[in-house]
Enzyme design. Structure first.
Site, PDB file in Angstrom:
ATOM      1  N   GLN A 113      -3.526  -5.508  87.678  1.00  0.00           N
ATOM      2  CA  GLN A 113      -4.552  -5.234  88.682  1.00  0.00           C
ATOM      3  C   GLN A 113      -5.896  -4.899  88.039  1.00  0.00           C
ATOM      4  O   GLN A 113      -6.852  -4.567  88.742  1.00  0.00           O
ATOM      5  CB  GLN A 113      -4.125  -4.075  89.604  1.00  0.00           C
ATOM      6  CG  GLN A 113      -2.864  -4.328  90.403  1.00  0.00           C
ATOM      7  CD  GLN A 113      -3.048  -5.367  91.510  1.00  0.00           C
ATOM      8  OE1 GLN A 113      -4.163  -5.793  91.823  1.00  0.00           O
ATOM      9  NE2 GLN A 113      -1.948  -5.793  92.110  1.00  0.00           N
TER      10      GLN A 113
ATOM     11  N   HIS B 249       4.660  -0.168  89.343  1.00  0.00           N
ATOM     12  CA  HIS B 249       5.284  -1.292  90.032  1.00  0.00           C
ATOM     13  C   HIS B 249       6.702  -1.430  89.453  1.00  0.00           C
ATOM     14  O   HIS B 249       6.911  -1.151  88.270  1.00  0.00           O
ATOM     15  CB  HIS B 249       4.446  -2.537  89.704  1.00  0.00           C
ATOM     16  CG  HIS B 249       4.821  -3.782  90.450  1.00  0.00           C
ATOM     17  ND1 HIS B 249       5.919  -4.543  90.130  1.00  0.00           N
ATOM     18  CD2 HIS B 249       4.217  -4.415  91.483  1.00  0.00           C
ATOM     19  CE1 HIS B 249       5.981  -5.590  90.938  1.00  0.00           C
ATOM     20  NE2 HIS B 249       4.964  -5.541  91.774  1.00  0.00           N
TER      21      HIS B 249
ATOM     22  N   ASP C 289       0.322  -2.271  81.811  1.00  0.00           N
ATOM     23  CA  ASP C 289       0.433  -3.217  82.916  1.00  0.00           C
ATOM     24  C   ASP C 289      -0.986  -3.451  83.429  1.00  0.00           C
ATOM     25  O   ASP C 289      -1.557  -2.603  84.113  1.00  0.00           O
ATOM     26  CB  ASP C 289       1.334  -2.639  84.007  1.00  0.00           C
ATOM     27  CG  ASP C 289       1.450  -3.576  85.207  1.00  0.00           C
ATOM     28  OD1 ASP C 289       0.692  -4.558  85.275  1.00  0.00           O
ATOM     29  OD2 ASP C 289       2.302  -3.303  86.075  1.00  0.00           O
TER      30      ASP C 289
ATOM     31  N   CYS D 137       6.399  -2.928  96.141  1.00  0.00           N
ATOM     32  CA  CYS D 137       7.195  -2.880  94.899  1.00  0.00           C
ATOM     33  C   CYS D 137       6.981  -1.586  94.143  1.00  0.00           C
ATOM     34  O   CYS D 137       7.007  -1.571  92.905  1.00  0.00           O
ATOM     35  CB  CYS D 137       6.914  -4.072  93.984  1.00  0.00           C
ATOM     36  SG  CYS D 137       7.222  -5.642  94.743  1.00  0.00           S
TER      37      CYS D 137
ATOM     38  N   LYS E 217      -3.076 -13.690  90.175  1.00  0.00           N
ATOM     39  CA  LYS E 217      -3.908 -12.641  90.777  1.00  0.00           C
ATOM     40  C   LYS E 217      -5.368 -12.777  90.372  1.00  0.00           C
ATOM     41  O   LYS E 217      -6.196 -11.934  90.710  1.00  0.00           O
ATOM     42  CB  LYS E 217      -3.394 -11.258  90.353  1.00  0.00           C
ATOM     43  CG  LYS E 217      -2.019 -10.922  90.925  1.00  0.00           C
ATOM     44  CD  LYS E 217      -1.632  -9.509  90.565  1.00  0.00           C
ATOM     45  CE  LYS E 217      -0.148  -9.250  90.712  1.00  0.00           C
ATOM     46  NZ  LYS E 217       0.270  -9.045  92.106  1.00  0.00           N
TER      47      LYS E 217
HETATM   48  C1  LIG Z   1       0.613  -3.393  89.056  1.00  0.00           C
HETATM   49  C2  LIG Z   1       1.480  -4.612  89.079  1.00  0.00           C
HETATM   50  N1  LIG Z   1       2.371  -4.801  88.115  1.00  0.00           N
HETATM   51  C3  LIG Z   1       3.166  -5.878  88.073  1.00  0.00           C
HETATM   52  C4  LIG Z   1       3.109  -6.841  89.054  1.00  0.00           C
HETATM   53  C5  LIG Z   1       4.027  -8.013  88.963  1.00  0.00           C
HETATM   54  O1  LIG Z   1       3.326  -9.194  88.795  1.00  0.00           O
HETATM   55  P1  LIG Z   1       4.075 -10.588  88.852  1.00  0.00           P
HETATM   56  O2  LIG Z   1       4.840 -10.607  90.119  1.00  0.00           O
HETATM   57  O3  LIG Z   1       2.992 -11.592  88.801  1.00  0.00           O
HETATM   58  O4  LIG Z   1       4.961 -10.636  87.659  1.00  0.00           O
HETATM   59  C6  LIG Z   1       2.187  -6.690  90.095  1.00  0.00           C
HETATM   60  C7  LIG Z   1       2.076  -7.676  91.177  1.00  0.00           C
HETATM   61  O5  LIG Z   1       2.732  -7.695  92.169  1.00  0.00           O
HETATM   62  C8  LIG Z   1       1.364  -5.548  90.111  1.00  0.00           C
HETATM   63  O6  LIG Z   1       0.481  -5.345  91.097  1.00  0.00           O
END
Ligand SMILES: Cc1ncc(COP(=O)(O)O)c(C=O)c1O
Lengths: 431, 157
Positions: free
Chosen positions: A222, A142, A219, A385, A245
């Site tokens: 998920q 991401h 990270d 993203c 989430k």
């Molecule tokens: C794998 C992953 N990393 C990072 C993020 C970023 O999360 P947040 O927007 O809550 O900071 C997301 C969510 O969109 C994600 O799915």
């Protein structure tokens, strides 16, 4: 150890806890929510917890001696402990952030602060990076786990190296081993891909990083919502995740770090609450976790997030994981049976969470999403993203369906049924 | 399928999204003596388009050709195709009027009745204005043409 998954009947009962899921109509259809990968819905108990705190317990925390302030501080720190325990950690290892993205930025800036010798970097030798060092991330990330490292490299002169994914878009321990070197300071990678739903072999990658003495950053956005997680057992040095989430409120997330690392890590945001002694010239910082609590915190959100964690625990993360694995199999098998639909990521039969992304031949993801929306089905369309991964897979956009504990096999069937009409509606070639 | 959806995906739009006028098999990103190029990108969905507009010289310059390369949803591809078919032969002020009408229609959330006299096939995009998230898709190529024409015009005066 095999865990009994949830079943449709239990899920329908749980669904009643989510007013939005039972009451919403979209385009005259009852809503089918398959976009938890972006953000989950919230049960009544979590919304009530936030409201109850605001109406009956609100006060500044760590900043006063009156009864209400003490009570609020207790609730706030209990919340930290609840969330920390949920991921196998102690409360000293859990730092509040506004979301996972901020957690990764905190680390990125703390490391360049270490390089600059600022922000309480007396013991920060491990975190210093410079032109001789490498920072490693992967092609599957991401943007939140890519851009902060690009910028760290730009601020410090370090080189950024990117682990290539395999043909299915997965990160393999071998590819990590081939990318890292003696100069690698840090390896940042995702636990579960938000595009493919694939599950990374965390321990194998941690093993590769430890061989060369690199720090690891996971990270876990998920994974934490969908499976039992124990960060110390996984062996990672740092990890990030977001409340929104996992049935919690927006605006709050957490950075997990091994306690001794967090105590040595320079600060990111600075100001009130996180200091010991301040003069007009200089400040000294507290130990973790308050070391990183600059300014008034997200108190009601923390309390509500803890309620979300209690809700998940009461159901059992093992059962949720097993249920979503079933939904993931149903999705993966179902989409591959539809003519002209290509499944991205692991093939059916290979382990994945309840998440699939697809490419529909001759129909753009936006149009797929529009048609599904007209049938009351909410999915994500676009690059999620993750532009580098899409580019690698030869796509600019895809359509993603992602589940949670409140989805039934009927929800998946309705999605598959509607999906099978898409190419016909848009008169795609061969439809 | 819902009536609202059929309003969005009118037959004309679906046809243009498949049989795309003006879509070039070659790269159009380099401008010639009487042409201008514009590249537009929609970061939310990754749609992108590169447009080359050629204008005639002389007293009243008119649009000679609109060629484009792009990737995107049916709405964005159809909008590029319709404009590539409609624009040639228009004087630059006429093109401005056309684009202005198109923009007003799309921003009206379904409130403006399209002037078919001016818009021609582009009137079919009236249904898009009710889908706020899709307005950008329809506008992408039109913004590119507006921009490319400025570059072309600055060379021919
Ligand atoms: C794998 C992953 N990393 C990072 C993020 C970023 O999360 P947040 O927007 O809550 O900071 C997301 C969510 O969109 C994600 O799915």
């Amino acid at each position: 150890m095999p865990t009994t998954p949830l079943d449709n009947e239990q899920v329908l009962r749980l669904k009643r806890d989510f007013p939005l899921l039972t009451e919403s109509q979209v385009a005259g259809h009852p809503l089918v929510y398959l976009d938890t990968g972006a953000t989950s819905q919230v049960p009544l108990a979590v919304a009530d917890a936030e409201r109850d705190f605001t109406l009956h317990h609100r006060a500044a925390v760590h900043r006063g001696a009156h009864t209400l302030a003490v009570e609020a501080t207790d609730l706030f720190e209990d919340a930290r402990a609840t969330i920390a325990h949920f991921v196998g950690a102690d409360p000293y290892s859990l730092v509040w952030t506004s979301n996972a993205t901020e957690g990764l930025n905190l680390l990125s800036y703390a490391m360049s602060n270490a390089t600059a010798g600022s922000n309480g970097s007396e013991n920060a030798e491990r975190f210093r990076v410079g032109p001789d060092d490498e920072i490693v991330t992967t092609q599957a990330e991401h943007h939140a786990n890519l851009i902060p490292w690009q910028e760290l490299a730009a601020r410090t002169g370090a080189s950024l190296r990117v682990v290539p994914v395999d043909a299915r878009g997965l990160i393999t321990p071998q590819a990590v081993a081939d990318t890292v070197s003696e100069r690698t300071k840090l390896v940042a990678f995702t636990h579960v891909s938000n595009v493919t739903g694939a599950i990374t072999d965390v321990q194998a990658i941690v093993g590769e990083a430890q061989k060369i003495g690199a720090l690891t950053v996971l990270d876990a956005c998920q994974s934490v919502p969908h499976m039992p997680i124990d960060f110390p057992a996984l062996g990672v040095d740092f990890a990030v995740f977001s409340a929104h989430k996992m049935l919690g409120p927006t605006g709050i997330g957490a950075l997990y770090g091994r306690h001794e690392l967090l105590n040595a890590l320079p600060t990111f945001l600075t100001g009130g609450s996180m200091i010991t002694e301040v003069t007009t010239e200089h400040a000294r910082y507290l130990d973790s976790p308050v070391r990183f609590d600059a300014g008034t915190q997200r108190i009601s959100q923390a309390v509500a997030w803890a309620e979300a964690v209690r809700y998940l625990r009461a159901i059992g993360m093992g059962r949720i994981e097993a249920w979503e694995a079933e939904l993931g199999r149903q999705l993966a098998r179902g989409v591959t049976e539809i003519n002209g639909v290509r499944l991205i990521g692991p093939e059916p039969g290979v382990e994945r969470v309840g998440l699939v992304s697809i490419d529909v031949a001759g129909v753009h993801a936006h149009d797929v999403g529009q048609l599904l929306d007209a049938a009351g089905i909410a999915v994500r369309v676009g690059h999620h993203c993750a532009q580098p991964l899409h580019r690698e897979l030869g796509l600019t956009a895809s359509t993603r369906a992602s589940t949670y504990l409140y989805n039934t096999t009927d929800d998946v069937d309705r999605f598959l049924d509607e999906l099978s009409r898409v190419r016909g509606y848009f008169r795609a070639e061969g439809a | 399928m819902s009536a609202e959806l059929d309003q969005l995906y009118q037959t004309i739009i679906l046809e243009h999204s498949h049989k795309r006028s003006g879509e070039a098999s070659q790269d159009v990103s380099s401008a010639g003596e009487r042409s201008g190029v514009s590249h537009q990108y929609n970061p939310t969905c990754g749609d992108e388009i590169t447009v080359r507009v050629t204008v005639t010289g002389g007293e009243t310059p008119t649009v000679e050709a609109v060629e484009w390369n792009g990737e995107g949803c049916s709405i964005s591809m159809a909008a590029a195709s319709v404009l590539a078919e409609t624009a040639p032969g228009l004087s630059l002020p006429e093109l401005d009027t056309l684009i202005e009408h198109f923009r007003d229609m799309l921003r009206s959330r379904g409130q403006v009745t399209p002037d078919e006299e001016i818009l021609g096939d582009a009137a079919a995009f009236a249904g898009v204005s009710k889908f706020v998230a899709r307005v950008k898709c329809a506008m992408l190529s039109w913004v590119a043409v507006e921009d490319a024409v400025k570059h072309a015009a600055s060379k021919t005066v």
